[in-house]
Structures are given as structure tokens and as C-alpha cells.
Design an enzyme around this catalytic site. Sequence first.
Site, PDB file in Angstrom:
ATOM      1  N   GLN A  73     -45.682   0.961 -73.435  1.00  0.00           N
ATOM      2  CA  GLN A  73     -45.112   1.961 -74.255  1.00  0.00           C
ATOM      3  C   GLN A  73     -43.866   3.120 -73.551  1.00  0.00           C
ATOM      4  OE1 GLN A  73     -43.590   0.987 -77.453  1.00  0.00           O
ATOM      5  NE2 GLN A  73     -44.286  -1.305 -76.716  1.00  0.00           N
ATOM      6  N   SER A  74     -44.402   3.072 -72.663  1.00  0.00           N
ATOM      7  CA  SER A  74     -43.895   4.559 -71.511  1.00  0.00           C
ATOM      8  C   SER A  74     -42.276   5.030 -72.492  1.00  0.00           C
ATOM      9  CB  SER A  74     -43.571   4.276 -69.870  1.00  0.00           C
ATOM     10  OG  SER A  74     -42.368   5.468 -69.592  1.00  0.00           O
ATOM     11  N   ASN A  75     -42.335   6.600 -73.105  1.00  0.00           N
ATOM     12  CA  ASN A  75     -41.027   6.654 -73.224  1.00  0.00           C
ATOM     13  C   ASN A  75     -40.153   6.654 -72.567  1.00  0.00           C
ATOM     14  OD1 ASN A  75     -41.690   7.475 -76.484  1.00  0.00           O
ATOM     15  ND2 ASN A  75     -43.245   8.099 -75.575  1.00  0.00           N
TER      16      ASN A  75
END
Length: 329
Positions: A73-75
Site C-alpha cells: 500500500q505504498s503511497n
Amino acid sequence: MNYPPRLRLANLPTPLLPLRRLSAELGGPTIWLKRDDLTGSAISGNKSRKLEFSLAEALEQGCDTVLTVGGVQSNHCRATALLCAQLGLRCHLLLFGPEAPPDGNLLLDRLAGARIDFYPADTYTEMKVPILEEWKERYRQQGARPFLIPSGASDAIGLWGYISAAKELAGDFQRLDIEPSHILFATGSGGTHGGLALGKELFGLDAGIEGVIVDEDARYFDAKIHADMRDWAGRYGQALNTDRIGLNLVEGYVGEGYAIASEEVFSLIRKLARTEGVVLDPVYTGKAFLALVDGIRDGRFGDSTDIVFIHTGGIFGLFPQRGQLFGRP
Ligand SMILES: *Cc1c(COP(=O)(O)O)cnc(C)c1O
């Protein structure tokens, strides 16, 4: 200040707005929110500021393929994937964690057409750099021109994003005629912290810069951020002795682990949405904002009249955690 090549990719300057109702309720200083969650819509958050410089460098070097790394879920990976699409660059994401259905940031990565490979989460620390390098070499052999961006775009190049944000904040303070005593934000890969710490030196900001760590520990970040600042000084021929810059790293808010939030954090996320219409996330800003609220409750900011929280974005990380948002089952 002589800035390196930069692309205008983020909507800047971002607003600096007071949280009047929450500040009154807590009875402490006025909390000012620097709305870096508003640097864009899908391409939002603190990574856009850094990527203005990282991607400018990629284009400057004539690269056609961007490789980067992060959690599922890396921004940072989501912002990179969308910006690469905008710039016509190929994007390859190395995501550490179990392959998941498209949701939150991962949904947007897929939508942007990024190539994605998954790796075991527990190999992130030792393997992210060797795997990136391996892919870089593979692209080279295929005749492509790869450009590697480290996790969170936190390196000598990415530091410029928050050096220039420090300048922007100095202008905000002057315009609003406030002298905040502290600037708080979440620290996850250190580029926001390092950039602001350098900006404080370069532009004479008076406020204390405090990064609330949401992963690893203070020792790790102190070494990591100092290494990045040293690289920056070397690469750009800056005379500043960066080793003498002290870093205030706030511990105690990692909780059970990276991206795992307590009910106290979720409760604060609900509270801020309902009091101010501002949405925090469970991975970064929720934990860091809890540190700020605790600090006010404990009188840690003394007789300060104004403090600043940098909202670094992260809204898409909230959706995959919908199950916990309204209380644990
Ligand atoms: C990456 C990120 C951070 C941490 O910033 P670093 O510069 O990596 O320390 C904070 N908040 C959000 C929402 C992020 O995506």
C-alpha cells in the site's frame, strides 16, 4: 538557493489552515495544518514534492523506465506510477508484501498500468536494494534506460522537495504573522524530515522540526537521514556541515508495527474527520497526529501559541483497512 532540475508536478503552494474547533477543544496552541494532502487528487501527498526532483533527474539522464520499491500500500509507489504515466515513462514497482486484490493504492498502481512484482514482506530491509539493482541491470541489458528511485524517494535528490517546502512554510508564517514553535509530521523513510531539517538551516526557520517515526527506531532514522543529508551536501557542493544538524525523532508511536494501527489511532481518525472534515490515514498521519494530541495533553509544547502539523497525505491507505475503521470486531 540553486535548485537542481525540477518538474512542476505538485499543486503548490499548499494551504496552511488552522484547526479551530479541535484546538479549542484541546485547550492548547492553535494547530495549523499544512495541507500537503492537497498536492493533487490521485497524485497527492508528500511524495509529489520529492518526485518533482527525482523524475526531473530521470528525464535529465534520458531514462525511459522508472524502478521503485515500497510496501503493497505504498503511497510513494502510487504517486510514482501515476506520474510516470503522466510523463510517458515506463514504471515498474517492486512491492513487498502479499499480493492482494486491487484496493487503495494498489488499485491506482494497476490503473496507472505499472508493472508490479511482489516480494516477501520480511525480506524488505535486506533485499530491496539488491533486487532493485538486479532489475536495473536486467533493463540495461534489454537496451532500456532505467532510473532507480529508492523507497519514499528519500535520497539526496528527493531531499529538495522538503527543502523547498521549508521555504514555502517560512513564507506562510510571514504572511499569517505566526511564529510556530514546532512542526510535526510522520517519518517513514526520512526524506521529509531531512529536507525540513536542511531547510530550517538554509532559511532560518525557528520552529523545532519533529518527525514522529512510524517504522524502525530513532537510531535507524538518525543514521539514515544524516547519510542522506551528507550525500546531498556532497552531490550539490553545499558547504553546510550536515553532521552537526540535530534531529528530533519522536518514538513511541509505531505501535504493533508498520501500517498496524491501534483503536486509539482509528478513533482519532474518526474524531478529526467529524470535527474538522480532515481525513488522516492509519499508516502515517494518524499515528503522528496522535503524538501531537498527546503532546498537547501532556503540556509538552509549553506556552506555544501555534504549532504546525504537516498532513503528508495517505488517504488511499485507509480503504484497505476499512474493517478496523469503525471498531475492531
Ligand atoms: C511516505 C509518507 C510519509 C513519510 O514521509 P518520509 O519522507 O518517507 O519520511 C508520511 N506520510 C505519508 C502519507 C506518506 O506517504
